[in-house]
Design an enzyme around this catalytic site. Structure first.
Site, short mmCIF file in Angstrom:
data_model
loop_
_atom_site.label_atom_id
_atom_site.label_comp_id
_atom_site.label_asym_id
_atom_site.label_seq_id
_atom_site.Cartn_x
_atom_site.Cartn_y
_atom_site.Cartn_z
N ARG A 44 20.20 22.70 8.38
CA ARG A 44 21.50 23.32 8.72
C ARG A 44 22.02 23.98 7.46
NH1 ARG A 44 24.69 17.54 9.25
NH2 ARG A 44 24.26 16.83 7.13
N HIS A 76 27.06 9.95 2.95
CA HIS A 76 28.20 10.38 3.77
C HIS A 76 29.39 10.74 2.90
CE1 HIS A 76 31.87 9.63 6.23
NE2 HIS A 76 31.18 10.22 7.18
N GLU A 107 63.97 34.14 9.69
CA GLU A 107 63.51 32.75 9.83
C GLU A 107 64.24 32.00 10.94
OE1 GLU A 107 64.22 30.68 6.11
OE2 GLU A 107 65.81 32.09 5.60
N ARG A 129 19.63 11.86 18.68
CA ARG A 129 20.69 12.35 17.80
C ARG A 129 21.65 13.23 18.59
NH1 ARG A 129 16.21 12.51 14.15
NH2 ARG A 129 16.74 11.73 12.05
N CYS A 164 56.55 35.03 3.72
CA CYS A 164 56.67 34.21 2.52
C CYS A 164 56.69 32.71 2.81
CB CYS A 164 57.90 34.59 1.71
SG CYS A 164 59.47 34.33 2.59
N GLY A 183 31.71 13.26 12.25
CA GLY A 183 32.37 12.25 13.07
C GLY A 183 31.65 11.93 14.36
N MET A 207 28.22 10.82 16.91
CA MET A 207 27.48 9.57 17.06
C MET A 207 26.41 9.43 15.99
SD MET A 207 25.22 8.24 20.26
CE MET A 207 23.63 8.67 19.54
N ARG A 219 62.52 31.34 -5.37
CA ARG A 219 63.56 30.46 -4.81
C ARG A 219 64.51 30.06 -5.93
NH1 ARG A 219 58.44 27.82 -1.99
NH2 ARG A 219 57.77 28.29 -4.10
N TYR A 235 52.53 42.86 3.35
CA TYR A 235 52.05 41.90 2.35
C TYR A 235 52.29 40.48 2.84
CZ TYR A 235 56.97 41.21 0.98
OH TYR A 235 58.31 40.92 0.98
N SER A 257 61.34 39.71 5.27
CA SER A 257 60.32 38.75 4.83
C SER A 257 60.38 37.58 5.79
CB SER A 257 60.58 38.29 3.39
OG SER A 257 59.54 37.45 2.96
N LYS A 302 21.58 20.89 15.51
CA LYS A 302 20.30 20.24 15.22
C LYS A 302 19.17 20.85 16.04
CE LYS A 302 21.87 15.68 13.67
NZ LYS A 302 23.31 15.76 13.87
N GLY A 343 60.17 34.11 6.96
CA GLY A 343 60.12 32.73 6.45
C GLY A 343 59.59 31.83 7.55
N THR A 344 58.28 31.74 7.62
CA THR A 344 57.66 31.07 8.77
C THR A 344 57.81 29.56 8.74
OG1 THR A 344 55.53 31.21 7.64
CG2 THR A 344 56.03 32.91 9.29
N ASN A 345 58.23 28.98 7.61
CA ASN A 345 58.50 27.54 7.62
C ASN A 345 59.64 27.24 8.59
OD1 ASN A 345 56.66 27.57 5.55
ND2 ASN A 345 58.04 26.80 3.98
N ASP A 346 60.80 27.85 8.36
CA ASP A 346 61.94 27.61 9.24
C ASP A 346 61.75 28.24 10.61
OD1 ASP A 346 63.50 25.93 7.76
OD2 ASP A 346 64.72 27.48 6.84
N ARG A 357 65.19 35.32 -3.66
CA ARG A 357 65.98 34.81 -2.54
C ARG A 357 67.22 34.12 -3.10
NH1 ARG A 357 63.56 30.05 1.05
NH2 ARG A 357 64.24 28.83 -0.75
#
Length: 866
Positions: A336, A452, A733, A93, A819, A102, A104, A558, A838, A752, A22, A754-757, A614
Site C-alpha cells: 500500500r 502500530h 460573522e 484480513r 479569517c 481501526g 479488524m 486581534r 484570500y 472578512s 489490500k 469570521g467563520t468561528n462565530d 480588528r
C-alpha cells in the site's frame, strides 16, 4: 447475479473501491509478476449489502466455488491434510478502500483443528510449529470473532512461560504449546463461546466478523478523525497461508521502499526470524533492521531491494509492504502507499518528481496540506537538555512535552482540562486510537519502527518513541518504571521522536525551520494558486514568522490580545472602572501608547503588505479577574478588588459571547473605537515618515445591521479626515450580516468572514462547550465531521456563498477574505478557493493554506482522498 468474489487472476483491472486496498494491492502485485500466495477477495459491495440487509444471498456459494479454485492452485485441501501434503490454511484480513488501522485484526492459520494439527505436524516434521500455529489461531479467533479479550490469552501464555522459566515464546516446547492450546479451548468452552472445529464454520465466522468490524467503535473513531466516508464498506481477503515460523530460515517482515520518517530513498524496514506476521506489527517482539539481512541472508536482501524498486515503478509512490519468508522463499502479502511523516511526504514527492516517476503537479497534489505544520514541529534544545532517562526507537520526528497518561480515559480527562499529554503504553493497539489522537506524543515499551504505535503516530503527525525496552509500564496502576526510577500519571515527560530520547520533566524546545525541499515544492505549487494567503497574527514575532512562511499580509490582527500583557491589564481595568471622563481619558492615553507601539512593529514587519486590524471584540468582563478570586481578595480588605468586584457584577452577562461585545461595545463606548483607530493611523503615519510602506486596514467585528456599519464608518471618517483614509471593512460573522450583505457591501471596502462565530451561530452551539457532545455526534453519524474544525459547506458555506454573491453584486470592488480558524484547514481552503480573494491562517498553517489553495487550482488533489 453480480460477482462478489474474485480470485487474484480475475481481479485485474478492478478498482480499489471494489477490491479494497489490500485486495487491490495483491491483484496488482500478482499482475506485476511478484510472488504472491493465491487469494480470493470478497468485494466491498458484499459488505455494504450485509450492513444494509443483514445478509448477502448467494455469497457462501460463491466463496465455496472460489475456495475450491484456491485448493486447485495450491494442491492442498482446505483444513484437511493428506499424507505429506499439509492442509490448506488461510489468513483472513479486512481491507477497506483506504487504510484504516481501526479495522479488524488479521486471523492467521484459519482452517486448523485438532486433526489438522496432527496432519500439519506430519507434513512438516515439526510438531512444535503445528501446535504454535494452532494456539495462535485460537487466540486470534477467540479475540476477533468470539469476543474474548486478548489479555486473557496473553496472561495464560505469560504464566506458562513463567512456570517454565523462559522469556521467549520460541523457547516453549511442543508439549507446552499443546497444553496452552487446550487451556485456550477450555476457556472458550467455559465462557460459552466454543471454538468451531469445522474449517468452513471458522471461515464463515471470520468473514462475518470482518463485515461487522466496519461498525466497531475504533473503526468509527478512525473514520471520524480522518474524514473517511461511512458508506465505503470493507473487502475481505482470504489468502493461502505461508509460514514464517518454520525455523531460522523463515521469518516475517515489513519493508518500505523509502524511509517513512525521513523520506530517504532505499530499502527500510524490519525483520523477525522464525515468526508470523502479526508478531512484527503488534510489537510482541522487537525485530531487527532489514540491514541485518545483508550479513546472514544477502541473497534475500538483494531480492527485497529488487521488489522495492519494482513496487515503486508500478505504483508510482512510496510503498509499505509486508512479506513472509518460508524456508528461504520470499512471498509478498500486502502493499500500500506507505504512511509517512510530513517531512518524508515532501522529500518523497519532490525527489520522485525529479526522478521522473511523477510530475511536479502530482508532487504538489500528493502532499497532504494539513500535515505541513508537522514540518515545523519543535526539537529538544540540546544545549539545555538534561540526561535522558530512557532511549527507544525514533518512530515519528519532533519533540513533545506533556503529562504522562496510561489510558484513553486519562487522556480524555487531561484533555478536558486543557493539559497536554504523552500516552505511555507497553505497546499500542487499535483500541488506543482515542488516546493517541488526543496526545502530543506517544511512548511505548515494545514494538519497532513499523509497529502500530509508529505507523499511527506518523499518520497523526505526532512525535513517538517506541521499543524503549528498559521501560516497564503498569497501565492499571497508572505508573511506569525505568530501572529504579518511577513516574506516575500526571508527571511531565518530554519525548524526542527524532532521537528516541525520553526526559523526565519539561525540557526546553526550539522551533524547527522549514526545509529547502518544502520551499521547492511550494515554488512548484505557486503557479496553480489563485487564492491569496494571509496570516492571523497579533505580535511582531508572529508577523515575521508568517511572512517567512510566505504570508502575503495579515488578515486578522486581534487587538484585544495586546491588552493582556502584565503592564497593560491594570490600565484596561482602570478603563473599566473609570467613573469620570478624566479617568477614562487617562486610561485610554496609556493604552493608546501601547497600541501604537504594537501596531508600528507589526506594520513594519509586514512592510509593503496589508495588515487588517480588528477593533476590540470580546466583552469587557474578560479583562477582569475571575469572580471567586475577586471575592476572596475583597473579603480580605483589598479596596481595588472590591471596586473591581462591583464592576464585574455590573458587567456580568448570562451569555457574554452574544452580549455587549464587538461593534456594540465600540459604538456605545466610542472613545475606545477612536483610541484604537488613532493608534493605528498614527503608527502608519510615523512609519511613512521613516520611509516605510505601511498598509493598514481597519475592521469592525460582529455587525448584524447596516446601521451599525454606517455609525462605525462615521466614527472612522472623523479620523480619516485628519490622517487620510485607509480600507474600512467588517467581519461577516453573524447569519444576519450574511443575509444582509447586499445592504452592507456598499458601505465598506472589504468583508472578512469570521467563520468561528458564523459557525457557532449557524449551528447554535458554543465552541467552548461543544466538545462535550460533538465527538459523539460525529461518531453517531449525525454530523459528517466537526464543523468547528472544518468548514460546513452545506449550511455555513451556503451563508458564505450568499454573502459573496450579493455583496459583490452590490459592490463590484468588494474584497473578500476569510479569517476564522477554518482558514488554515485544507478542505475549507479548497472550498473557498474560487469564492474569495484570500484566506487568513495562523502562522504555522500558512503553509497549509498555500499548498491547499494550489491543490484547489489543480482540481482534485490526491492528498485529501488518501
Amino acid at each position: 447475479m453480480n460477482t462478489r468474489v474474485y480470485l487474484l487472476s480475475e481481479a485485474r483491472g478492478l478498482s480499489r473501491d471494489l477490491l479494497g486496498g489490500k485486495g487491490y494491492g495483491l491483484a496488482e502485485m500478482a499482475q506485476a509478476g511478484l510472488p504472491v500466495p493465491p487469494a480470493l477477495i470478497i468485494t466491498t459491495e458484499a459488505c455494504r449489502r450485509f450492513l444494509r440487509e443483514g445478509a448477502v444471498p448467494g455469497l457462501w456459494e460463491e466463496v465455496q466455488a472460489k475456495l475450491a479454485a484456491l485448493e486447485g492452485l495450491t494442491g492442498k485441501r482446505f483444513g484437511h491434510g493428506e499424507g505429506v501434503t499439509p492442509p490448506l490454511l488461510v489468513s483472513v484480513r479486512s481491507g477497506a478502500p483506504v487504510s484504516m488501522p481501526g479495522m479488524m485484526d488479521t486471523i492467521l492459520n484459519l482452517g486448523l483443528n485438532l486433526e489438522g494439527v496432527q496432519a500439519l505436524a506430519r507434513a512438516t516434521g515439526n510438531p512444535r510449529f503445528a501446535w504454535d500455529a494452532f494456539r495462535r489461531l485460537l487466540a486470534m479467533y477467540g479475540e476477533v470473532v468470539l469476543g474474548e479479550k486478548a489479555e486473557v490469552f496473553e496472561e495464560k501464555l505469560s504464566a506458562l512461560k513463567e512456570r517454565r522459566g523462559v522469556v521467549s515464546d520460541a523457547e516453549l516446547s511442543p508439549e507446552d504449546l499443546e497444553e496452552l492450546s487446550f487451556q485456550y479451548l477450555h476457556h472458550l468452552e467455559a465462557r460459552g463461546t466454543p471454538f468451531p472445529m469445522d474449517p468452513w464454520d471458522q471461515l464463515q465466522g471470520a468473514i462475518m466478523a470482518v463485515f461487522r468490524s466496519w461498525q466497531n467503535p475504533r473503526a468509527r473513531t478512525y473514520r471520524r478523525i480522518y474524514g473517511i466516508p461511512e458508506d465505503l464498506g470493507t473487502a475481505v481477503v482470504v489468502q493461502a497461508m505461508v509460514f514464517g515460523n518454520l525455523g531460522e530460515d523463515s521469518g516475517t517482515g515489513v519493508g518500505f521502499t523509502r524511509n517513512p520518517a525521513t523520506g530517504e530513498k532505499g530499502l527500510y524496514g524490519e525483520y523477525l526470524r522464525n515468526a508470523q506476521g502479526e508478531d512484527v506489527v503488534a510489537g510482541i517482539r522487537t525485530p531487527e533492521p532489514l540491514e541485518r539481512l545483508k550479513e546472514y541472508a544477502p541473497e534475500l536482501y538483494r531480492e527485497l531491494e529488487g521488489v522495492a524498486l519494482l513496487l515503486e515503478r508500478h505504483f508510482r509512490d512510496m510503498q509499505d509492504f509486508e512479506f513472509t519468508v518460508e524456508r528461504g522463499k520470499l512471498y509478498l502479502l500486502q502493499t500500500r502507499a506507505g504512511k509517512r511523516t510530513a517531512q518524508a511526504a515532501v522529500k518523497i514527492a519532490v525527489e520522485m518528481a525529479k526522478e521522473g516517476v511523477i510530475t511536479k503537479e502530482e508532487a504538489v497534489a500528493r502532499v497532504e496540506a494539513n500535515a505541513l505544520p508537522g514540518l515545523l514541529r519543535p526539537a529538544v534544545d540540546r544545549d539545555r537538555a538534561p540526561e535522558p532517562i530512557l532511549k527507544g526507537l525514533p518512530a515519528s520526528p519532533g519533540a513533545a512535552v506533556g503529562h504522562a497518561v496510561f489510558s484513553n480515559e486519562a487522556a480524555e480527562r487531561f484533555n478536558a482540562q486543557g493539559l497536554p499529554t504523552i500516552l505511555v503504553r507497553p505497546e499500542t493497539t487499535p483500541e488506543d486510537i482515542t488516546g493517541m489522537y488526543l496526545s502530543r506524543g506517544i511512548l511505548t515499551a515494545r514494538g519497532g519502527l513499523t509497529s502500530h504505535a509508529a505507523v499511527v503516530a506518523r499518520g497523526l503527525g505526532v512525535p513517538a518513541v517506541v521499543g524503549a525496552e528498559a521501560l516497564r509500564v503498569y497501565p492499571e496502576e497508572g505508573r511506569a518504571q525505568v530501572g529504579g526510577l518511577e513516574f506516575n500519571e500526571g508527571e511531565v515527560l518530554t519525548i524526542d521522536g527524532s532521537t528516541g530520547e525520553v526526559y523526565l520533566g519539561a525540557v526546553a524546545l526550539v522551533e524547527s525551520a522549514g526545509e529547502a525541499l518544502l520551499q521547492e515544492l511550494l515554488a512548484w505549487a505557486e503557479p496553480h494558486r489563485r487564492l491569496g494567503v494571509r496570516a492571523n497574527a497579533d505580535t511582531p514575532e508572529d508577523a515575521q514568522r508568517a511572512r517567512a512562511f510566505g504570508a502575503e499580509g495579515i488578515g486578522l490582527c486581534r487587538t484585544e490580545h495586546m491588552f493582556f500583557h502584565e503592564e497593560r491589564i491594570p490600565w484596561v481595568r482602570r478603563l473599566i472602572l473609570a467613573r469620570t471622563p478624566e479617568e477614562e481619558a487617562e486610561a485610554l492615553e496609556r493604552l493608546f501608547a501601547f497600541q501604537k507601539t504594537d501596531f508600528k512593529e507589526i506594520l513594519k514587519a509586514m512592510d509593503g503588505l496589508p495588515v487588517t486590524v480588528r477593533l476590540l471584540d470580546p466583552p469587557l468582563h474578560e479583562f477582569l479577574p475571575p469572580l471567586p478570586d475577586l471575592e476572596e481578595k475583597a473579603r480580605a480588605g483589598d479596596e481595588e478588588a472590591q471596586a473591581l468586584l462591583e464592576r464585574a457584577k455590573a458587567l456580568h452577562e448570562q451569555n457574554p459571547m452574544l452580549g455587549f461585545r464587538g461593534v456594540r461595545l465600540l459604538l456605545l463606548r466610542p472613545a475606545i473605537f477612536r483610541m484604537q483607530l488613532r493608534a493605528l493611523l498614527e503608527a502608519a503615519k510615523e512609519l511613512k515618515e521613516e520611509g516605510f510602506d505601511p498598509r493598514p486596514e481597519v475592521m469592525v467585528p460582529l455587525v448584524a445591521d447596516p446601521k451599525e456599519v454606517e455609525r462605525a464608518k462615521a466614527l472612522a471618517e472623523e479620523l480619516f479626515q485628519e490622517y487620510g483614509p485607509i480600507p474600512f471593512g467588517t467581519m461577516i460573522e453573524t447569519p444576519r450580516a450574511a443575509l444582509l450583505a447586499a445592504e452592507i457591501a456598499p458601505l465598506v471596502d472589504f468583508f472578512s468572514f469570521g467563520t468561528n462565530d458564523l459557525t457557532q451561530m449557524a449551528f447554535g452551539l458554543s465552541r467552548d462547550d461543544a466538545g462535550k457532545f460533538l465527538p459523539r455526534y460525529v461518531e453517531e453519524g449525525l454530523f459528517p465531521f466537526d464543523p468547528t474544525e472544518r468548514l460546513d459547506e452545506k449550511g455555513v458555506g451556503r451563508l458564505l456563498r450568499l454573502a459573496v454573491e450579493e455583496g459583490r453584486r452590490a459592490n463590484p470592488r468588494l474584497k473578500l477574505g476569510l479569517c476564522g480558524e477554518h482558514g488554515g484547514e485544507a478542505r475549507s481552503v479548497q472550498f473557498v478557493a474560487d469564492l474569495l480573494d484570500y484566506t487568513s491562517a495562523s502562522p504555522f498553517r500558512v503553509l497549509t493554506a498555500r499548498l491547499a489553495a494550489a491543490q484547489a487550482g489543480l482540481k482534485g488533489p490526491k492528498a485529501l482522498a488518501r
